[in-house]
Design a protein around this motif. Structure first.
Motif, PDB file in Angstrom:
ATOM      1  N   UNK A 163      11.744  25.495  13.209  1.00 21.53           N
ATOM      2  CA  UNK A 163      11.115  24.532  12.296  1.00 21.53           C
ATOM      3  C   UNK A 163       9.996  25.192  11.490  1.00 21.53           C
ATOM      4  N   UNK A 164       9.202  26.016  12.143  1.00 22.14           N
ATOM      5  CA  UNK A 164       8.109  26.696  11.446  1.00 22.14           C
ATOM      6  C   UNK A 164       8.648  27.570  10.312  1.00 22.14           C
ATOM      7  N   UNK A 165       9.712  28.302  10.584  1.00 23.91           N
ATOM      8  CA  UNK A 165      10.277  29.194   9.564  1.00 23.91           C
ATOM      9  C   UNK A 165      10.872  28.390   8.413  1.00 23.91           C
ATOM     10  N   UNK A 166      11.512  27.262   8.723  1.00 27.59           N
ATOM     11  CA  UNK A 166      12.061  26.413   7.658  1.00 27.59           C
ATOM     12  C   UNK A 166      10.943  25.849   6.787  1.00 27.59           C
ATOM     13  N   UNK A 220      -0.225  27.085  13.827  1.00 28.92           N
ATOM     14  CA  UNK A 220       1.091  27.655  14.110  1.00 28.92           C
ATOM     15  C   UNK A 220       1.890  27.828  12.824  1.00 28.92           C
ATOM     16  N   UNK A 221       1.755  26.878  11.916  1.00 28.81           N
ATOM     17  CA  UNK A 221       2.458  26.994  10.647  1.00 28.81           C
ATOM     18  C   UNK A 221       1.882  28.136   9.811  1.00 28.81           C
ATOM     19  N   UNK A 222       0.558  28.291   9.876  1.00 34.21           N
ATOM     20  CA  UNK A 222      -0.056  29.396   9.142  1.00 34.21           C
ATOM     21  C   UNK A 222       0.413  30.734   9.676  1.00 34.21           C
ATOM     22  N   UNK A 223       0.544  30.826  11.001  1.00 30.88           N
ATOM     23  CA  UNK A 223       1.053  32.064  11.586  1.00 30.88           C
ATOM     24  C   UNK A 223       2.464  32.347  11.093  1.00 30.88           C
ATOM     25  N   UNK A 224       3.275  31.282  11.020  1.00 36.40           N
ATOM     26  CA  UNK A 224       4.639  31.475  10.537  1.00 36.40           C
ATOM     27  C   UNK A 224       4.635  31.921   9.082  1.00 36.40           C
ATOM     28  N   UNK A 225       3.765  31.315   8.271  1.00 32.10           N
ATOM     29  CA  UNK A 225       3.674  31.719   6.873  1.00 32.10           C
ATOM     30  C   UNK A 225       3.263  33.174   6.743  1.00 32.10           C
ATOM     31  N   UNK A 226       2.307  33.598   7.580  1.00 33.77           N
ATOM     32  CA  UNK A 226       1.859  34.982   7.525  1.00 33.77           C
ATOM     33  C   UNK A 226       2.987  35.936   7.872  1.00 33.77           C
ATOM     34  N   UNK A 227       3.703  35.628   8.943  1.00 32.44           N
ATOM     35  CA  UNK A 227       4.800  36.497   9.368  1.00 32.44           C
ATOM     36  C   UNK A 227       5.856  36.599   8.288  1.00 32.44           C
ATOM     37  N   UNK A 268      15.952  37.130  11.308  1.00 30.38           N
ATOM     38  CA  UNK A 268      16.147  37.072  12.757  1.00 30.38           C
ATOM     39  C   UNK A 268      14.905  36.521  13.451  1.00 30.38           C
ATOM     40  N   UNK A 269      15.137  35.672  14.455  1.00 29.42           N
ATOM     41  CA  UNK A 269      14.093  35.266  15.389  1.00 29.42           C
ATOM     42  C   UNK A 269      14.357  36.001  16.697  1.00 29.42           C
ATOM     43  N   UNK A 270      13.336  36.700  17.188  1.00 31.60           N
ATOM     44  CA  UNK A 270      13.473  37.486  18.401  1.00 31.60           C
ATOM     45  C   UNK A 270      12.904  36.727  19.591  1.00 31.60           C
ATOM     46  N   UNK A 271      13.386  37.093  20.765  1.00 31.09           N
ATOM     47  CA  UNK A 271      12.880  36.465  21.990  1.00 31.09           C
ATOM     48  C   UNK A 271      11.373  36.627  22.095  1.00 31.09           C
ATOM     49  N   UNK A 272      10.857  37.770  21.639  1.00 31.71           N
ATOM     50  CA  UNK A 272       9.413  37.996  21.699  1.00 31.71           C
ATOM     51  C   UNK A 272       8.656  37.036  20.792  1.00 31.71           C
ATOM     52  N   UNK A 273       9.272  36.618  19.658  1.00 31.41           N
ATOM     53  CA  UNK A 273       8.634  35.638  18.785  1.00 31.41           C
ATOM     54  C   UNK A 273       8.451  34.304  19.511  1.00 31.41           C
ATOM     55  N   UNK A 274       9.491  33.909  20.243  1.00 28.44           N
ATOM     56  CA  UNK A 274       9.438  32.642  20.971  1.00 28.44           C
ATOM     57  C   UNK A 274       8.405  32.719  22.096  1.00 28.44           C
TER      58      UNK A 274
END
Length: 300
Positions: A81-84, A6-13, A43-49
């Motif tokens: 948290x992932x984005x931070x 999940x953290x890797x996905x956040x890093x990629x995004x 921005x964090x979108x509803x679709x991201x969540x």
């Protein structure tokens, strides 16, 4: 601790987003999407969540996720948290390491592969395709017959002959089954085996019942469990499931077929070279094999 993927996905995004900063971050990525948070200007979108909830298996693909629900708020906190964590990793330069680049590329390839599969499957699995396969199964079901039988199982041929003698004098099959059968799974239901088709029966049963009409007694004949005497209670055409009942299984089958065909086509048109040697090849030891006795670790 949340999975590293999940953290890797956040890093990629975030890495992709860093290449296109500006007003594009403010445009909804999907029609009707809604901004639900902002982390240091992003921005964090509803679709991201929702995508994160699907990735964690908290909801199914295509299921709704209400932005006012406790589940949405919990997953939103995790995405924040992932984005931070990703921003801090960038600040420390961790995203520039060779290891990070390899992991990010692997994650990117996995995401793109999933998107390709989704697009291929979405095009192939339509209501028309499901209906066509269902009708094909209906045609096959019309040629299949179900047989309801009762069983009395004996240990020896002599015991089975005695059972047959009782039945020939007019004794109730159900009563004899309860008294004499050694099959614990059916004896207390009068030997009732229910309905089944010949193709799923043990071979000895199927051969004995193949052309026997309803009301007939069959046996005794030998089986793996002993000597069997059967009564044919009823024969009927197999009752197929409804379309709604069959749909999940049909969708799984169509999905499997589409993915199999896609991979078959891709492998057929690509040059794939496996560099590992055949583990069964004589004279070769695996890389993990222990060093021979007396061998030194220092190269000469």
């Amino acid at each position: 601790m949340r999975p590293i993927r999940h953290m890797l996905l956040a890093l990629l995004v975030l890495t992709v987003a860093a290449c296109s900063r500006g007003g594009a971050d403010e445009r909804p990525p999907e029609p009707g999407d809604r901004a639900v948070a902002r982390v240091e200007g992003r921005v964090i979108w509803a679709s991201d969540v929702k995508r994160e909830a699907v990735a964690q298996g908290l909801i199914g693909e295509g299921e709704p996720l209400d932005t006012t629900s406790p589940l949405f708020r919990r997953v939103l906190d995790e995405v924040v948290d992932q984005k931070l964590l990703a921003r801090e990793a960038e600040r420390r330069g961790l995203d520039n390491s060779a290891l990070a680049q390899r992991r990010l590329e692997a994650t990117r390839e996995r995401i793109l592969g999933d998107m390709l599969v989704d697009s291929v499957v979405d095009r192939a699995i339509s209501d028309q395709a499901v209906q066509a396969l269902y009708e094909e199964q209906l045609r096959l079901a019309r040629t299949s017959e179900e047989i309801r039988t009762r069983l009395i199982l004996s240990r020896t041929r002599e015991e089975a002959d005695a059972v047959l003698g009782l039945l020939n004098t007019g004794a109730s099959f159900e009563a004899v089954a309860m008294e004499r059968s050694v099959d614990e799974a059916t004896r207390f239901s009068g030997g009732d085996l229910g309905y089944s088709t010949l193709d799923v029966m043990p071979e000895a049963y199927a051969n004995a019942l193949r052309d026997r009409p309803a009301g007939s007694t069959v046996g005794p004949f030998q089986t793996d469990g002993g000597w069997a005497v059967l009564r044919v209670e009823d024969r009927r055409r197999e009752t197929p499931p409804t379309l709604d009942q069959a749909r999940p299984q049909i969708v799984r089958y169509l999905t499997y077929e589409q993915v199999r065909q896609l991979l078959e086509d891709l492998r057929g048109n690509a040059e794939v070279e496996v560099l590992l040697s055949d583990p069964a090849s004589p004279g070769e030891e695996p890389a993990s094999a222990p060093a021979p006795a007396g061998a030194t670790e220092k190269a000469s």
